[in-house]
Motif scaffolding. Structure first.
Motif, PDB file in Angstrom:
ATOM      1  N   TRP A   1     -10.705  -3.241  -6.945  1.00 41.51           N
ATOM      2  CA  TRP A   1     -10.068  -3.476  -5.636  1.00 41.51           C
ATOM      3  C   TRP A   1      -8.598  -3.871  -5.835  1.00 41.51           C
ATOM      4  O   TRP A   1      -7.705  -3.326  -5.167  1.00 41.51           O
ATOM      5  N   LEU A   2      -8.351  -4.781  -6.775  1.00 45.72           N
ATOM      6  CA  LEU A   2      -6.979  -5.232  -7.016  1.00 45.72           C
ATOM      7  C   LEU A   2      -6.129  -4.086  -7.566  1.00 45.72           C
ATOM      8  O   LEU A   2      -4.955  -3.932  -7.194  1.00 45.72           O
TER       9      LEU A   2
ATOM     10  N   VAL B   1      -5.136  -2.117  -4.581  1.00 49.85           N
ATOM     11  CA  VAL B   1      -4.051  -2.800  -3.852  1.00 49.85           C
ATOM     12  C   VAL B   1      -2.710  -2.543  -4.543  1.00 49.85           C
ATOM     13  O   VAL B   1      -1.710  -2.207  -3.898  1.00 49.85           O
TER      14      VAL B   1
ATOM     15  N   LEU C   1      -1.545   1.161  -4.058  1.00 51.35           N
ATOM     16  CA  LEU C   1      -1.004   1.424  -2.720  1.00 51.35           C
ATOM     17  C   LEU C   1       0.349   0.752  -2.527  1.00 51.35           C
ATOM     18  O   LEU C   1       1.259   1.327  -1.923  1.00 51.35           O
ATOM     19  N   THR C   2       0.486  -0.464  -3.057  1.00 48.35           N
ATOM     20  CA  THR C   2       1.764  -1.174  -2.955  1.00 48.35           C
ATOM     21  C   THR C   2       2.862  -0.398  -3.679  1.00 48.35           C
ATOM     22  O   THR C   2       3.951  -0.174  -3.131  1.00 48.35           O
TER      23      THR C   2
ATOM     24  N   GLY D   1       3.928   2.659  -1.700  1.00 47.41           N
ATOM     25  CA  GLY D   1       4.856   2.341  -0.612  1.00 47.41           C
ATOM     26  C   GLY D   1       6.248   2.040  -1.140  1.00 47.41           C
ATOM     27  O   GLY D   1       7.256   2.446  -0.553  1.00 47.41           O
ATOM     28  N   GLN D   2       6.305   1.339  -2.256  1.00 46.26           N
ATOM     29  CA  GLN D   2       7.607   0.918  -2.769  1.00 46.26           C
ATOM     30  C   GLN D   2       8.350   2.052  -3.470  1.00 46.26           C
ATOM     31  O   GLN D   2       9.552   1.942  -3.712  1.00 46.26           O
TER      32      GLN D   2
ATOM     33  N   CYS E   1       8.706   4.919  -2.041  1.00 46.92           N
ATOM     34  CA  CYS E   1       9.317   5.728  -0.973  1.00 46.92           C
ATOM     35  C   CYS E   1      10.754   5.294  -0.735  1.00 46.92           C
ATOM     36  O   CYS E   1      11.049   4.105  -0.732  1.00 46.92           O
ATOM     37  N   ASP E   2      11.638   6.284  -0.527  1.00 48.61           N
ATOM     38  CA  ASP E   2      12.939   5.931   0.036  1.00 48.61           C
ATOM     39  C   ASP E   2      13.213   6.862   1.205  1.00 48.61           C
ATOM     40  O   ASP E   2      12.436   7.767   1.492  1.00 48.61           O
TER      41      ASP E   2
ATOM     42  N   GLN F   1       8.831  10.616  -0.420  1.00 47.00           N
ATOM     43  CA  GLN F   1       7.800  10.042   0.431  1.00 47.00           C
ATOM     44  C   GLN F   1       6.491  10.121  -0.354  1.00 47.00           C
ATOM     45  O   GLN F   1       5.748  11.097  -0.272  1.00 47.00           O
TER      46      GLN F   1
ATOM     47  N   PHE G   1       3.694   8.528  -0.138  1.00 45.81           N
ATOM     48  CA  PHE G   1       2.409   8.580   0.590  1.00 45.81           C
ATOM     49  C   PHE G   1       2.097   9.993   1.088  1.00 45.81           C
ATOM     50  O   PHE G   1       0.932  10.382   1.140  1.00 45.81           O
ATOM     51  N   ILE G   2       3.140  10.769   1.454  1.00 45.65           N
ATOM     52  CA  ILE G   2       2.883  12.183   1.786  1.00 45.65           C
ATOM     53  C   ILE G   2       2.397  12.898   0.531  1.00 45.65           C
ATOM     54  O   ILE G   2       1.433  13.672   0.571  1.00 45.65           O
TER      55      ILE G   2
ATOM     56  N   VAL H   1      -1.906  15.513  -2.684  1.00 47.67           N
ATOM     57  CA  VAL H   1      -2.729  15.746  -3.885  1.00 47.67           C
ATOM     58  C   VAL H   1      -4.201  15.400  -3.659  1.00 47.67           C
ATOM     59  O   VAL H   1      -5.060  15.808  -4.438  1.00 47.67           O
ATOM     60  N   LEU H   2      -4.494  14.657  -2.583  1.00 46.60           N
ATOM     61  CA  LEU H   2      -5.898  14.385  -2.235  1.00 46.60           C
ATOM     62  C   LEU H   2      -6.456  15.450  -1.291  1.00 46.60           C
ATOM     63  O   LEU H   2      -7.613  15.370  -0.868  1.00 46.60           O
TER      64      LEU H   2
ATOM     65  N   LEU I   1      -1.685   8.934 -11.157  1.00 43.74           N
ATOM     66  CA  LEU I   1      -3.034   9.349 -10.736  1.00 43.74           C
ATOM     67  C   LEU I   1      -3.379  10.717 -11.332  1.00 43.74           C
ATOM     68  O   LEU I   1      -4.473  10.901 -11.892  1.00 43.74           O
TER      69      LEU I   1
ATOM     70  N   THR J   1       3.404   3.193   4.322  1.00 45.13           N
ATOM     71  CA  THR J   1       4.692   3.008   3.656  1.00 45.13           C
ATOM     72  C   THR J   1       5.276   1.638   3.999  1.00 45.13           C
ATOM     73  O   THR J   1       5.710   0.889   3.111  1.00 45.13           O
TER      74      THR J   1
ATOM     75  N   GLY K   1       3.440  -1.165   2.206  1.00 41.95           N
ATOM     76  CA  GLY K   1       3.885  -1.316   0.812  1.00 41.95           C
ATOM     77  C   GLY K   1       5.253  -1.967   0.723  1.00 41.95           C
ATOM     78  O   GLY K   1       5.500  -2.810  -0.140  1.00 41.95           O
TER      79      GLY K   1
ATOM     80  N   PHE L   1      -0.813  -5.439   1.621  1.00 40.43           N
ATOM     81  CA  PHE L   1      -2.019  -4.613   1.441  1.00 40.43           C
ATOM     82  C   PHE L   1      -3.270  -5.483   1.290  1.00 40.43           C
ATOM     83  O   PHE L   1      -4.342  -5.101   1.743  1.00 40.43           O
TER      84      PHE L   1
END
Lengths: 290, 290
Positions: free
Chosen positions: A51-52, A55, A58-59, A62-63, A65-66, A71, A73-74, A79-80, A203, B59, B62, B73
């Motif tokens: 779980w950690l 976390v 995902l963090t 997000g970080q 991204c600019d 992007q 997360f896109i 890829v998923l 990943l 995003t 994060g 998160f």
């Protein structure tokens, strides 16, 4: 192990906590999300360490991204296979029009308007011409449709990713003429890896997947009264067509680049002084439902 | 609408893309994740605008995180009930030991060691004493167990969130004596809202949920040979016990603070010059499985 009653209670309490959401659609989405995230957590019996790790993943995503062209997360959605699923859900039952595919994270708004046949390549590559028509489902030409185009340079990078390229390189807004025709002068697209220096790259690496996308040219085509079409044209002979890292390939979007000599009549029309490759494709746009 | 064959194909391709993941556990997790995220996307028939809103929400979540005490998160996991589900899955069938609850995002490592009964409150509040024992499941005392404690000040903020508080305020590492006893001098915990200035706050607001947590004192208890216990003690009369924003309450973790006058014998032992509140609780730790 089977779900315990205590675990079932937690899921029900979490779902119920959203039951007074004023907006019915938001309520539906968030309650479905809670059920599915809980079902996943339950199915794999996620450990506290896992779980950690989630976390942290995902963090970091997000970080990474600019604002402009990163992007993450896109990219993760891509890829998923989630991006292509959203595309499929939102473009059902339109067999008479051109198929769509992923938007991707590399589009930039406000790129220069280009003339019919203008060269958008300011970096080297195999010279190419892409021509065709934009029509409605009945074959009637759509005049003055806008084709917003983007592709990587032959180093595999888009302008915006690569500070060596002028921002308008291999990007631009073309327009159809009165007969619905368009013409783009560019270089032949190349296959390229999606960015691997962030969490999504980690990943792919940890799961033994390659990051390559088959060579393609991005299109976003707009015409008043018609639904905007976001799609690609893929080089028909690319080695990654069957293993696109983002699952974006559709058979109907494959296109062949055919060799033309410097003395081909098109060379004169479009100003080629050397041999070039020529691809043709006609786009069909669906009407906005009335 | 029902899933189309094209949509099913996308899900199967995405799952299959992870089939050669070298680590079997990672493969299991990521393939389950893909199936459940796709099932959610399918069930609500996510529109392209909703998908993009989701990308932006994740995003922003994060980007709201920073190193020390803001982990948005974890907060999101908490308000979706995922943290408590992970807790329940990982602490099954331990009815003879103290129940655990969420870790939360506000723990800080390396806080000062405290003497038996030392006051950890440097900000005002209702004076309080919390005492009890740490034992194993047979009732044998655990000497020199560490109780790492944290709680908010009466303004509802943890040190680290609130730059007005010294970092060690209402935090510290207590230790049991030879009889397994511990004693913490502090102030009575108050209910407080989780941070609402980020994406999680926007989610709660949009869904009509309040952000309050019932008053509690955090414990992380460690003793060699025993499994670490992460839990809270909740004030038994708090108005938010039935609607904790993070679903953390368990009946067995409620504790009553009882009034004691300044002339109570405990006052002299622990140095209270005024009336104070006294709560008692005995913790039972599970052995590390051998």
């Amino acid at each position: 192990m089977k779900q315990t009653p205590a675990e079932e209670t937690i899921t029900e309490k979490a779902v119920a906590s959203f039951s007074t959401t004023p907006d019915a659609r938001l309520r539906e989405i968030v309650q479905s999300l809670v059920r599915h995230v809980h079902a996943f957590t339950q199915e794999v019996e996620l450990s506290e360490e896992e779980w950690l790790a989630g976390v942290r993943f995902l963090t970091a995503t997000g970080q990474m991204c600019d604002g402009l062209v990163r992007q993450e997360f896109i990219l993760l959605s891509d890829v998923l296979g989630v991006s292509m699923l959203v595309d499929a859900i939102n473009h059902r039952a339109q067999h008479t029009v051109t198929e769509s595919t992923v938007f991707g994270p590399f589009y930039i708004e406000g790129m220069p308007d280009r003339e019919f046949g203008e060269n958008m390549a300011f970096t080297p590559g195999v010279p190419a011409l892409v021509t065709g028509k934009v029509t409605d489902a009945d074959g009637s030409p759509l005049a003055n449709a806008t084709l917003d185009i983007w592709q990587t340079a032959t180093n595999g990078m888009y302008s915006g990713q690569d500070t060596e390229q002028p921002i308008g390189n291999l990007r631009g807004r073309y327009h159809t003429d009165e007969q619905g025709r368009y013409a783009i002068r560019t270089v032949v697209p190349v296959s390229y890896p999606i960015p691997t220096d962030g969490p999504v790259g980690q990943l792919l690496s940890a799961t033994g997947r390659h990051p390559w996308r088959p060579a393609h040219l991005h299109f976003m085509i707009e015409a008043p009264g018609y639904r905007t079409l976001v799609t690609h044209l893929f080089n028909h002979d690319d080695p990654y067509l069957d293993s696109d890292a983002v699952f974006g390939v559709k058979d109907s979007l494959r296109v062949a680049y055919k060799p033309c000599e410097y003395n081909n009549p098109l060379a004169k029309t479009f100003g080629f002084k050397v041999a070039f490759q020529h691809a043709t494709y006609d786009f069909i746009l669906p009407r906005v439902p009335s």
